[in-house]
Write an enzyme that holds these catalytic residues in place. Structure first.
Site, PDB file in Angstrom:
ATOM      1  N   ASN A 171       0.859  -1.184   0.000  1.00 59.64           N
ATOM      2  CA  ASN A 171       0.000   0.000   0.000  1.00 59.64           C
ATOM      3  C   ASN A 171       0.890   1.226   0.000  1.00 59.64           C
ATOM      4  OD1 ASN A 171      -2.795   1.363   0.570  1.00 59.64           O
ATOM      5  ND2 ASN A 171      -1.392   2.270   2.065  1.00 59.64           N
ATOM      6  N   TYR A 175       0.621  10.245   4.131  1.00 58.97           N
ATOM      7  CA  TYR A 175       0.197  10.521   5.499  1.00 58.97           C
ATOM      8  C   TYR A 175       1.173  11.501   6.152  1.00 58.97           C
ATOM      9  CZ  TYR A 175      -1.860   5.912   4.477  1.00 58.97           C
ATOM     10  OH  TYR A 175      -2.501   4.854   3.879  1.00 58.97           O
ATOM     11  N   ARG A 176       0.660  12.266   7.097  1.00 57.66           N
ATOM     12  CA  ARG A 176       1.523  13.202   7.825  1.00 57.66           C
ATOM     13  C   ARG A 176       2.336  12.448   8.878  1.00 57.66           C
ATOM     14  NH1 ARG A 176      -1.915  16.143  11.326  1.00 57.66           N
ATOM     15  NH2 ARG A 176      -1.112  14.795  12.982  1.00 57.66           N
ATOM     16  N   TRP A 189      -2.625   8.363  10.436  1.00 56.41           N
ATOM     17  CA  TRP A 189      -3.486   7.856   9.374  1.00 56.41           C
ATOM     18  C   TRP A 189      -4.835   7.462   9.957  1.00 56.41           C
ATOM     19  CZ3 TRP A 189       0.730   3.730   8.179  1.00 56.41           C
ATOM     20  CH2 TRP A 189       0.838   2.823   9.227  1.00 56.41           C
ATOM     21  N   LEU A 190      -5.879   7.553   9.141  1.00 56.28           N
ATOM     22  CA  LEU A 190      -7.206   7.136   9.559  1.00 56.28           C
ATOM     23  C   LEU A 190      -7.277   5.620   9.600  1.00 56.28           C
ATOM     24  CD1 LEU A 190      -9.380   9.599   7.410  1.00 56.28           C
ATOM     25  CD2 LEU A 190      -8.770   9.815   9.822  1.00 56.28           C
ATOM     26  N   ARG A 193      -7.520   3.563   6.357  1.00 56.81           N
ATOM     27  CA  ARG A 193      -6.465   3.614   5.346  1.00 56.81           C
ATOM     28  C   ARG A 193      -5.682   2.301   5.291  1.00 56.81           C
ATOM     29  NH1 ARG A 193      -8.797   7.342   2.465  1.00 56.81           N
ATOM     30  NH2 ARG A 193      -8.757   9.433   3.372  1.00 56.81           N
ATOM     31  N   GLY A 194      -5.020   2.112   4.137  1.00 54.47           N
ATOM     32  CA  GLY A 194      -4.310   0.856   3.916  1.00 54.47           C
ATOM     33  C   GLY A 194      -3.211   0.598   4.920  1.00 54.47           C
ATOM     34  N   GLU A 235      -0.963   1.212  -6.459  1.00 51.52           N
ATOM     35  CA  GLU A 235      -0.654   2.616  -6.737  1.00 51.52           C
ATOM     36  C   GLU A 235       0.441   2.742  -7.788  1.00 51.52           C
ATOM     37  OE1 GLU A 235      -2.622   2.536  -2.746  1.00 51.52           O
ATOM     38  OE2 GLU A 235      -1.072   1.344  -3.715  1.00 51.52           O
ATOM     39  N   ASP A 284      -4.692  21.815  10.063  1.00 53.24           N
ATOM     40  CA  ASP A 284      -5.151  20.863   9.059  1.00 53.24           C
ATOM     41  C   ASP A 284      -5.974  21.559   7.982  1.00 53.24           C
ATOM     42  OD1 ASP A 284      -7.927  20.997   9.777  1.00 53.24           O
ATOM     43  OD2 ASP A 284      -7.562  19.648  11.447  1.00 53.24           O
TER      44      ASP A 284
END
Length: 502
Positions: A171, A175-176, A189-190, A193-194, A235, A284
Site C-alpha cells: 500500500n 500521510y503526515r 493515518w485514519l 487507510r491501507g 498505486e 489541518d
C-alpha cells in the site's frame, strides 16, 4: 515528460513557473509563511537553496496551481484528465465491447495496462548515499514547522509504503508524520487507510510492520497515491497509467519493500504494534488546529538518498493550498467514473472553498420528479471518498456548476426550503469536522435546486428570460461597428459586482 522530481522542477523553470530563493530562510514558520502568500496569489513554485540548519534545498508549492498539477500528470488541461477518468472507469467496471470501435478502445486500454507495469532498477539513484542506523539523524532533513501552534516538525509529501504481512500486497499512502526524536516519527493515518489495516494485520500475526518513506518523488506518483479510486490495482500501476509508462522501483536496503528508484530520500524502519506516542496538534485542511491523538511510532534504522538531494514538502490549511489543487484535478478524474455509477449526473464539482469535499454541486439531466433527491443519495454512496461530503446541491444540466453566481441563482430561484431541503441526521462523519455536535457523527443536507415538475409543484413554472436569437445574432455581427471590439467579454472581474476576491 518528467519522471522524477528534478525533471519536474526543470520543467517548471523552463516554463517560467519556478523561483529560486537564495536568501537564507528558516524552516521554522518562515518557509510556510512565504509559500502561503505565494499560494494565495497563484504564484510560481519555490526552491529555497539556503535553508538555515540544513544542507539540502527545499522545494514547495510545485503543485500550487491547477495548471502545474496537469503538467505533473503529463496533461495540459483539466479536460484531458477526464479522458484518464474514462480509462479508469473502464477498468473498474469493464463491459464486453459491443462494436468494433469499442473493442479497439478496450484493446488499447489493456495495452496501456501492460505498459504501466512497474519495472526494477538495480542501481537506483535513491541509494547513491547510504546512512546506517548509527549515523542516522532525522534532524539533518530540513523538516518544516508551518504554524506556531504545531506540535513539531513534519513530513507531508512522503509516500508511506507498507505491505500486507499475509498477502504481500503493498500500500502506498500520503500521510503526515511528526518528528519525535532523531530516529523516530509518528504517522497519522485514519483507521480505514491501507497502512492502518496493514498494522492491524501485523499485530494479529505478532510481527512488526515494515515501513519505507519515499521523499521527493515524481509528483505524478504522489497524485496516484492520493487517488482513492476503488479499483483493484496497485498505486504503482496507477502511476504507470497516469504517466503512460511503468514506474522504476528499487528494493530497500533493510526492509522487504520497494520504493521509486528516483526518490530523493528514502527512510526505512518498522512499527512495533502497540507502540504509540501523542501526535499533534497541527494545522489541518479544515483551517483549524486538529487534536492530539496517540499514533503509531516508526523507528528508523536506515536513510538513503541521491547525491545533492532536494527535499520536497507542503503543508495543510484553509484553501488555497497544494492539496486543494490536487483535489481539483482528482475531481475531473472522478467525473466519468461518477457518471458511470449515477447515470443522470452530467457534471459535478467539489469546490475548493468547501475544503474540496465538504460540498458537492452536481448537475443532472432531470427526467422525472424526485430525481434530484435520488441523485444526491446515490452520490453519497457512489465512491468511498464522498462519505464525508456534508452538503449536496443538485442543479439542472444547463447551470454552469463552476460559476458560483449561477449556482447561487439556482438555489435562490428554485428552492423552497420546506420542500427541497432534506437532512440525514447522525451519519458517520469526519473526526476533523468541529461543526458536528458529536465528533465522528454528523448530519448531511441535500438541496434540490432543479426546476420543479409535477407533482413536485402544482403550478406552472416561470418562463426563463432569454435574448431574442435574431437580435443576439445581429449584435454579434455589429459588435466591432459599435466600437466595442477591444472589450473582452470572457474575462470578467468579479470585484466589479461587489465581490472582494483577491
Amino acid at each position: 515528460m518528467a519522471r522524477d522530481l528534478r525533471g519536474f522542477i526543470q520543467q517548471l523553470e523552463d516554463r517560467g513557473q519556478l523561483r529560486r530563493i537564495t536568501a537564507p530562510v528558516d524552516p521554522e514558520l518562515e518557509i510556510a509563511e512565504i509559500s502561503n502568500r505565494m499560494l494565495t496569489a497563484g504564484g510560481p513554485g519555490l526552491l529555497f537553496e539556503n535553508v538555515k540548519g540544513a544542507k539540502f534545498p527545499v522545494a514547495v508549492n510545485l503543485m500550487g496551481t491547477v495548471e502545474r498539477i496537469c503538467w505533473a500528470m503529463n496533461r495540459e488541461n483539466l479536460a484531458e484528465l477526464e479522458d484518464l477518468g474514462r480509462k479508469l472507469g473502464m477498468l473498474q467496471q469493464p463491459k464486453p465491447p459491443k462494436t468494433l470501435a469499442q473493442g479497439v478502445d478496450f484493446g488499447k486500454l489493456l495495452f496501456d495496462v501492460v505498459k504501466a507495469k512497474p519495472g526494477r532498477d538495480f542501481f537506483p539513484p535513491c541509494q547513491q548515499v547510504v546512512i546506517e542506523e548509527g549515523d542516522l539523524d532525522l534532524n539533518t532533513l530540513p523538516l518544516i514547522r508551518p504554524y506556531s501552534g504545531d506540535a513539531g516538525k513534519i513530513i507531508t509529501l512522503g509516500l508511506v509504503i507498507t505491505k500486507d504481512v499475509e498477502t504481500g500486497t503493498p500500500n502506498v499512502g500520503v500521510y503526515r508524520l511528526q518528528l519525535q526524536s532523531n530516529k523516530t516519527m509518528t504517522v497519522h493515518w485514519l483507521s480505514v487507510r491501507g497502512g492502518a489495516r496493514h498494522l492491524r494485520k501485523a499485530a494479529e500475526a505478532g510481527k512488526k510492520l515494515e515501513v519505507a518513506i519515499a521523499l521527493g518523488v515524481d509528483p505524478l506518483i504522489i497524485m496516484a497515491a492520493a487517488t482513492p479510486i476503488p479499483v483493484d490495482l496497485s498505486e504503482w500501476l496507477f502511476a504507470g497509467l497516469y504517466g503512460k509508462s511503468g514506474v522504476k522501483l528499487a528494493k530497500c536496503k533493510t526492509v522487504d519493500l520497494e520504493v521509486p528508484a528516483d526518490s530523493e530520500f528514502v527512510l526505512e524502519g518498522t512499527i512495533t504494534p502497540g507502540e504509540m506516542l501523542p501526535d499533534g496538534p497541527f494545522g489541518d485542511h479544515m483551517g483549524y488546529y486538529g487534536g492530539v491523538e496517540d499514533s503509531p511510532l516508526i523507528r528508523f534504522h536506515c536513510m538513503t538518498h541521491r547525491k545533492d538531494p532536494v527535499y520536497l514538502t507542503t503543508f495543510s490549511g484553509r484553501p488555497p493550498k497544494e492539496e486543494a489543487m490536487m483535489a481539483i484535478a482528482l475531481n475531473r478524474i472522478y467525473t466519468p467514473i461518477l457518471r458511470q455509477q449515477v447515470s443522470e449526473i452530467t457534471d459535478f464539482l467539489l469546490p475548493m472553498e468547501a475544503l474540496s469535499y465538504k460540498m458537492a454541486i452536481i448537475a443532472i439531466d432531470k427526467a422525472y420528479p424526485g430525481q434530484a433527491r435520488r441523485a444526491a443519495l446515490a452520490f453519497w454512496s457512489a465512491l468511498p471518498q464522498f462519505t464525508y461530503t456534508k452538503f449536496v446541491v443538485v442543479v439542472d444540466q444547463d447551470i454552469n456548476i463552476r460559476d458560483p453566481r449561477q449556482v447561487v441563482w439556482a438555489i435562490s430561484s428554485k428552492v423552497d426550503p420546506v420542500r427541497d431541503v432534506f437532512i440525514l441526521p447522525d451519519t458517520p462523519f469526519d473526526t476533523l469536522d468541529f461543526a458536528s455536535e458529536k465528533i465522528g457523527l454528523g448530519g448531511r443536507m441535500g438541496i434540490d435546486a432543479t426546476t420543479k415538475i409535477p407533482p413536485e409543484t402544482d403550478h406552472a413554472w416561470g418562463e426563463v428570460l432569454e435574448s431574442d436569437p435574431a437580435t443576439a445574432a445581429q449584435v454579434d455581427q455589429r459588435w466591432a461597428e459599435y466600437g466595442l471590439a477591444d472589450i473582452n467579454l470572457t474575462e470578467v472581474d468579479p470585484n466589479v459586482f461587489g465581490y472582494e476576491v483577491r
